[in-house]
Design a protein around this motif. Structure first.
Motif, PDB file in Angstrom:
ATOM      1  N   ARG A  21       0.764  -1.108  -0.087  1.00  8.15           N
ATOM      2  CA  ARG A  21       0.054   0.082   0.122  1.00  8.15           C
ATOM      3  C   ARG A  21       0.942   1.239   0.198  1.00  8.15           C
ATOM      4  O   ARG A  21       0.317   2.306  -0.663  1.00  8.15           O
ATOM      5  CB  ARG A  21      -1.039   0.172   1.217  1.00  8.15           C
ATOM      6  CG  ARG A  21      -2.133   1.115   1.097  1.00  8.15           C
ATOM      7  CD  ARG A  21      -3.010   1.201   2.231  1.00  8.15           C
ATOM      8  NE  ARG A  21      -3.758  -0.449   2.341  1.00  8.15           N
ATOM      9  CZ  ARG A  21      -4.443  -0.605   3.370  1.00  8.15           C
ATOM     10  NH1 ARG A  21      -4.630   0.229   4.596  1.00  8.15           N
ATOM     11  NH2 ARG A  21      -5.212  -1.821   3.271  1.00  8.15           N
ATOM     12  N   ILE A  22       1.960   1.238   0.800  1.00  9.20           N
ATOM     13  CA  ILE A  22       2.962   2.487   0.836  1.00  9.20           C
ATOM     14  C   ILE A  22       3.315   2.688  -0.622  1.00  9.20           C
ATOM     15  O   ILE A  22       3.424   3.719  -1.041  1.00  9.20           O
ATOM     16  CB  ILE A  22       4.070   2.219   1.801  1.00  9.20           C
ATOM     17  CG1 ILE A  22       3.479   2.268   3.184  1.00  9.20           C
ATOM     18  CG2 ILE A  22       5.113   3.311   1.554  1.00  9.20           C
ATOM     19  CD1 ILE A  22       4.692   1.860   4.306  1.00  9.20           C
ATOM     20  N   ALA A  23       3.803   1.440  -1.212  1.00  8.69           N
ATOM     21  CA  ALA A  23       4.419   1.609  -2.560  1.00  8.69           C
ATOM     22  C   ALA A  23       3.392   2.175  -3.701  1.00  8.69           C
ATOM     23  O   ALA A  23       3.758   3.096  -4.421  1.00  8.69           O
ATOM     24  CB  ALA A  23       5.057   0.512  -2.936  1.00  8.69           C
ATOM     25  N   LYS A  24       2.311   1.769  -3.535  1.00 10.21           N
ATOM     26  CA  LYS A  24       1.025   2.084  -4.506  1.00 10.21           C
ATOM     27  C   LYS A  24       0.816   3.647  -4.483  1.00 10.21           C
ATOM     28  O   LYS A  24       0.805   4.310  -5.171  1.00 10.21           O
ATOM     29  CB  LYS A  24      -0.238   1.310  -4.142  1.00 10.21           C
ATOM     30  CG  LYS A  24      -1.599   1.647  -5.102  1.00 10.21           C
ATOM     31  CD  LYS A  24      -2.277   0.291  -4.907  1.00 10.21           C
ATOM     32  CE  LYS A  24      -3.569   0.683  -5.927  1.00 10.21           C
ATOM     33  NZ  LYS A  24      -4.795  -0.202  -5.597  1.00 10.21           N
ATOM     34  N   VAL A  25       0.725   3.827  -2.987  1.00  9.83           N
ATOM     35  CA  VAL A  25       0.466   5.551  -2.684  1.00  9.83           C
ATOM     36  C   VAL A  25       1.640   6.392  -3.212  1.00  9.83           C
ATOM     37  O   VAL A  25       1.542   7.464  -3.924  1.00  9.83           O
ATOM     38  CB  VAL A  25       0.113   5.865  -1.335  1.00  9.83           C
ATOM     39  CG1 VAL A  25       0.123   7.443  -0.954  1.00  9.83           C
ATOM     40  CG2 VAL A  25      -1.166   5.033  -0.844  1.00  9.83           C
ATOM     41  N   ALA A  26       2.792   5.873  -2.937  1.00  6.71           N
ATOM     42  CA  ALA A  26       4.172   6.654  -3.407  1.00  6.71           C
ATOM     43  C   ALA A  26       4.097   6.669  -4.852  1.00  6.71           C
ATOM     44  O   ALA A  26       4.535   7.634  -5.464  1.00  6.71           O
ATOM     45  CB  ALA A  26       5.533   5.958  -2.462  1.00  6.71           C
ATOM     46  N   GLY A  27       3.806   5.471  -5.368  1.00  6.30           N
ATOM     47  CA  GLY A  27       3.983   5.335  -6.939  1.00  6.30           C
ATOM     48  C   GLY A  27       2.996   6.563  -7.731  1.00  6.30           C
ATOM     49  O   GLY A  27       3.159   6.918  -8.819  1.00  6.30           O
ATOM     50  N   LYS A  28       2.007   7.040  -6.831  1.00  6.84           N
ATOM     51  CA  LYS A  28       1.034   7.990  -7.532  1.00  6.84           C
ATOM     52  C   LYS A  28       1.480   9.276  -7.110  1.00  6.84           C
ATOM     53  O   LYS A  28       1.539  10.296  -8.118  1.00  6.84           O
ATOM     54  CB  LYS A  28      -0.519   7.607  -7.214  1.00  6.84           C
ATOM     55  CG  LYS A  28      -0.981   6.467  -7.490  1.00  6.84           C
ATOM     56  CD  LYS A  28      -1.145   6.393  -9.124  1.00  6.84           C
ATOM     57  CE  LYS A  28      -2.011   5.161  -9.724  1.00  6.84           C
ATOM     58  NZ  LYS A  28      -1.231   3.769  -9.247  1.00  6.84           N
ATOM     59  N   LEU A  29       1.549   9.475  -5.757  1.00  8.90           N
ATOM     60  CA  LEU A  29       1.782  10.840  -5.343  1.00  8.90           C
ATOM     61  C   LEU A  29       3.113  11.494  -5.616  1.00  8.90           C
ATOM     62  O   LEU A  29       3.304  12.688  -5.932  1.00  8.90           O
ATOM     63  CB  LEU A  29       1.674  10.797  -3.618  1.00  8.90           C
ATOM     64  CG  LEU A  29       0.473  11.196  -2.905  1.00  8.90           C
ATOM     65  CD1 LEU A  29       0.477  10.882  -1.439  1.00  8.90           C
ATOM     66  CD2 LEU A  29      -0.292  12.232  -3.532  1.00  8.90           C
ATOM     67  N   VAL A  30       4.319  10.734  -5.452  1.00  2.00           N
ATOM     68  CA  VAL A  30       5.523  11.219  -5.746  1.00  2.00           C
ATOM     69  C   VAL A  30       5.825  11.913  -7.045  1.00  2.00           C
ATOM     70  O   VAL A  30       6.227  12.730  -7.315  1.00  2.00           O
ATOM     71  CB  VAL A  30       6.760  10.090  -5.325  1.00  2.00           C
ATOM     72  CG1 VAL A  30       8.046  10.801  -5.667  1.00  2.00           C
ATOM     73  CG2 VAL A  30       6.729   9.841  -4.003  1.00  2.00           C
ATOM     74  N   PRO A  31       5.365  11.067  -8.043  1.00  2.14           N
ATOM     75  CA  PRO A  31       5.570  11.604  -9.718  1.00  2.14           C
ATOM     76  C   PRO A  31       4.621  12.876  -9.736  1.00  2.14           C
ATOM     77  O   PRO A  31       5.233  13.900 -10.225  1.00  2.14           O
ATOM     78  CB  PRO A  31       5.227  10.380 -10.497  1.00  2.14           C
ATOM     79  CG  PRO A  31       5.288   9.390  -9.733  1.00  2.14           C
ATOM     80  CD  PRO A  31       4.925   9.606  -8.446  1.00  2.14           C
ATOM     81  N   ILE A  32       3.330  12.569  -9.350  1.00  3.08           N
ATOM     82  CA  ILE A  32       2.339  13.762  -9.591  1.00  3.08           C
ATOM     83  C   ILE A  32       3.024  15.070  -8.724  1.00  3.08           C
ATOM     84  O   ILE A  32       3.171  16.125  -9.343  1.00  3.08           O
ATOM     85  CB  ILE A  32       0.984  13.696  -9.219  1.00  3.08           C
ATOM     86  CG1 ILE A  32       0.463  12.299  -9.877  1.00  3.08           C
ATOM     87  CG2 ILE A  32       0.175  14.773  -9.018  1.00  3.08           C
ATOM     88  CD1 ILE A  32      -0.503  11.907  -9.271  1.00  3.08           C
ATOM     89  N   MET A  33       3.512  15.040  -7.532  1.00  2.00           N
ATOM     90  CA  MET A  33       3.881  16.359  -6.730  1.00  2.00           C
ATOM     91  C   MET A  33       4.937  16.671  -7.303  1.00  2.00           C
ATOM     92  O   MET A  33       5.286  17.852  -7.402  1.00  2.00           O
ATOM     93  CB  MET A  33       3.815  15.806  -5.202  1.00  2.00           C
ATOM     94  CG  MET A  33       3.908  17.191  -4.413  1.00  2.00           C
ATOM     95  SD  MET A  33       2.626  18.329  -4.469  1.00  2.00           S
ATOM     96  CE  MET A  33       3.331  19.780  -5.359  1.00  2.00           C
ATOM     97  N   GLY A  34       6.207  15.883  -7.636  1.00  4.24           N
ATOM     98  CA  GLY A  34       7.378  16.142  -7.945  1.00  4.24           C
ATOM     99  C   GLY A  34       7.406  16.810  -9.184  1.00  4.24           C
ATOM    100  O   GLY A  34       7.996  17.920  -9.337  1.00  4.24           O
ATOM    101  N   ILE A  35       6.614  16.296 -10.199  1.00  2.00           N
ATOM    102  CA  ILE A  35       6.462  17.035 -11.352  1.00  2.00           C
ATOM    103  C   ILE A  35       5.904  18.490 -11.313  1.00  2.00           C
ATOM    104  O   ILE A  35       6.119  19.372 -12.053  1.00  2.00           O
ATOM    105  CB  ILE A  35       5.709  16.168 -12.424  1.00  2.00           C
ATOM    106  CG1 ILE A  35       6.315  14.950 -12.988  1.00  2.00           C
ATOM    107  CG2 ILE A  35       5.338  17.043 -13.813  1.00  2.00           C
ATOM    108  CD1 ILE A  35       5.612  13.799 -13.645  1.00  2.00           C
ATOM    109  N   ALA A  36       4.841  18.611 -10.384  1.00  2.52           N
ATOM    110  CA  ALA A  36       4.008  19.675 -10.376  1.00  2.52           C
ATOM    111  C   ALA A  36       4.901  20.726  -9.841  1.00  2.52           C
ATOM    112  O   ALA A  36       4.930  22.049 -10.031  1.00  2.52           O
ATOM    113  CB  ALA A  36       2.932  19.588  -9.272  1.00  2.52           C
ATOM    114  N   TYR A  37       5.817  20.288  -8.683  1.00  2.99           N
ATOM    115  CA  TYR A  37       6.750  21.232  -8.164  1.00  2.99           C
ATOM    116  C   TYR A  37       7.747  21.890  -9.011  1.00  2.99           C
ATOM    117  O   TYR A  37       8.249  22.942  -8.943  1.00  2.99           O
ATOM    118  CB  TYR A  37       7.399  20.539  -6.799  1.00  2.99           C
ATOM    119  CG  TYR A  37       8.295  21.577  -6.147  1.00  2.99           C
ATOM    120  CD1 TYR A  37       7.651  22.319  -5.301  1.00  2.99           C
ATOM    121  CD2 TYR A  37       9.833  21.486  -6.402  1.00  2.99           C
ATOM    122  CE1 TYR A  37       8.657  23.404  -4.487  1.00  2.99           C
ATOM    123  CE2 TYR A  37      10.596  22.137  -5.746  1.00  2.99           C
ATOM    124  CZ  TYR A  37      10.108  23.321  -4.674  1.00  2.99           C
ATOM    125  OH  TYR A  37      10.956  24.106  -4.114  1.00  2.99           O
TER     126      TYR A  37
END
Length: 464
Positions: free
Chosen positions: A211-227
């Motif tokens: 579950r951690i990997a699934k959430v990280a796999g979505k949040l990290v790319p989205i927020m990283g690219i947005a920033y």
């Protein structure tokens, strides 16, 4: 507190920075700059390593033995590294070491790519399967299985320091940073921020690595690219200052900078010290944390995962930290006396009035949240190594309960303790990396020569 601050000054002093850089340079030289030369291949493998949907009833192949995709292993590792260091840490490095500190952050990243590569290679090579069938690995396991039982105490020391450090740098420090940011920008009380973070993080952490990997796999790319996109927008608006910013970075990496406004000035030694220290704080190369996530990757090939793992250092420092640094240095306020996340927020807001500060606040909140998730897994695996699989639930509960406490606490003591335990994690890991470097060099050489050594196949080093 004075004693602990003195200890922190010792463990993060020049000898530690030399050790971290020294091991990284040795590994980079032994690999003949392969991590830099094969950067493009790393990105290709990362893209190929995304989750693949299987047909009903289709089982994992031998190549896919593991709990999470290679891509999600990288995102889990990035979730723990992209955090306050990328926003507050970069600003602090510039405030204390001047613009030249950014250059030394870049050098740390290029050297750290080899360190991160070696960590992941050894994590996959020497990982184990626990009593629940999950793959577990990291420094404590490559010390135990790679160096032999006479070194088991060193693996135990790493696990102890890692389990404790997770409560600091990966938990209370992060929740406090979010609470401070939301309090300043939105007036939200600290206790409410802590409660919300506890509920959200608890829902993910209790689900384990998948579950951690699934959430990280979505949040990290989205927020990283947005920033990064927000930062690029600011740089477009400040385009006339970019050349001068790069000029300051390269010139003051080797020349002192005088005091100006609220900036106290900095010598070359300060630029190197704070650039290296904040670079390592941001990308964690050498600390031994990231290989714990990469050990759970669905792969049987250590080199392929190592090539993906090294991208974490590049993305974290060369891309994300550079965006923050350039936004700050193209702002007229960088020498005005502000520091930390506040300096980054002010710099964004000058270019994007009324919006920039909220961009930074939201990014800090998401980055800190994902850091909590990543470090919960690191601490859990360290605790499991010490006390067995049955201890996992206890650790998760304690970790979740600590989140609101961190949001409401005065963290001066916690910051110092976290910093000390982070350094204590690095020492066993760096010793292991140096001693096991022949294994890394052999595996890499054979892989690129077309000879693949499979798990279970002995190397000469394994027999010693």
């Amino acid at each position: 507190m004075t004693f602990l601050s003195s200890v922190e000054g010792i463990v993060w002093g020049v000898p530690m920075l030399v050790l971290l850089l020294g091991v990284g340079i040795y590994l980079q030289a032994g690999l003949k700059l392969m991590p830099i030369r094969k950067l493009g291949l790393g990105f290709k493998l990362m893209w190929q390593g995304r989750d693949r949907k299987r047909a009903p009833g289709e089982k994992k192949t031998e190549e896919e033995e593991g709990e999470i995709s290679p891509f999600n292993a990288l995102m889990t590792a990035l979730s723990a590294t992209i955090g306050t260091g990328n926003i507050a840490g970069v600003a602090t490095a510039i405030f204390l070491g001047g613009p030249g500190a950014v250059f030394w952050m870049w050098i740390t990243a290029l050297v750290g790519m080899a360190t991160k590569f070696a960590e992941a290679v050894l994590a996959v090579r020497y990982r184990e399967t626990d009593s629940t069938g999950y793959h577990v690995g990291g420094p404590m396991f490559y010390i135990k299985n790679g160096l032999g039982k006479k070194w088991l105490w060193l693996g135990g020391a790493f696990a102890f320091f890692g389990a404790v450090a997770a409560f600091g740098i990966g938990n209370t420090v992060q929740s406090n940073s979010v609470a401070e940011g939301l309090s300043e920008s939105l007036g939200m009380p600290h206790w409410l921020t802590g409660l919300i973070l506890m509920v959200l993080a608890g829902a993910v952490i209790l689900g384990g690595i998948k579950r951690i990997a699934k959430v990280a796999g979505k949040l990290v790319p989205i927020m990283g690219i947005a920033y990064v996109l927000a930062g690029i927008l600011v740089l477009i608006l400040n385009a006339d200052q970019i050349g001068e910013a790069f000029g300051m970075i390269f010139y003051h990496a080797f020349n002192p900078i005088a005091a100006a406004g609220g900036f106290a000035g900095a010598g070359v030694a300060m630029a190197i010290q704070f650039g290296v220290a904040r670079g390592i704080f941001s990308n964690e190369a050498g600390l031994g944390s990231a290989p714990i996530a990469h050990a759970a990757a669905q792969t049987k090939n250590p080199i392929r995962q190592g090539l993906i793992a090294m991208l974490g250092t590049f993305i974290d420092t060369v891309i994300v930290c550079s965006i923050t640094a350039l936004v700050i240095l193209t702002s007229v306020e960088w020498s005005g006396g502000e520091t930390g996340a506040r300096l980054t927020a002010v710099s964004f807001d000058l270019a994007l009035p009324g919006v920039g500060e909220y961009v930074v606040t939201f990014a800090l909140a998401v980055f800190a949240f994902t850091t909590i998730l990543g470090w919960s897994f690191y601490g859990e695996k360290c605790f499991q190594f010490l006390f067995g699989t049955r201890s996992i639930t206890l650790y998760r509960v304690l970790f979740i309960l600590a989140i609101p406490l961190g949001a409401m606490a005065n963290l001066n003591l916690v910051w110092v303790l976290a910093s000390v335990f982070n350094a204590m994690m690095a020492i066993p890991n760096l010793i292991a990396l140096a001693l096991l470097s022949p294994v890394v060099f052999k595996l890499a050489r054979d892989y690129f020569d077309g000879k693949e050594i499979l798990p279970g196949e002995e190397l000469d080093h394994d027999k010693s």
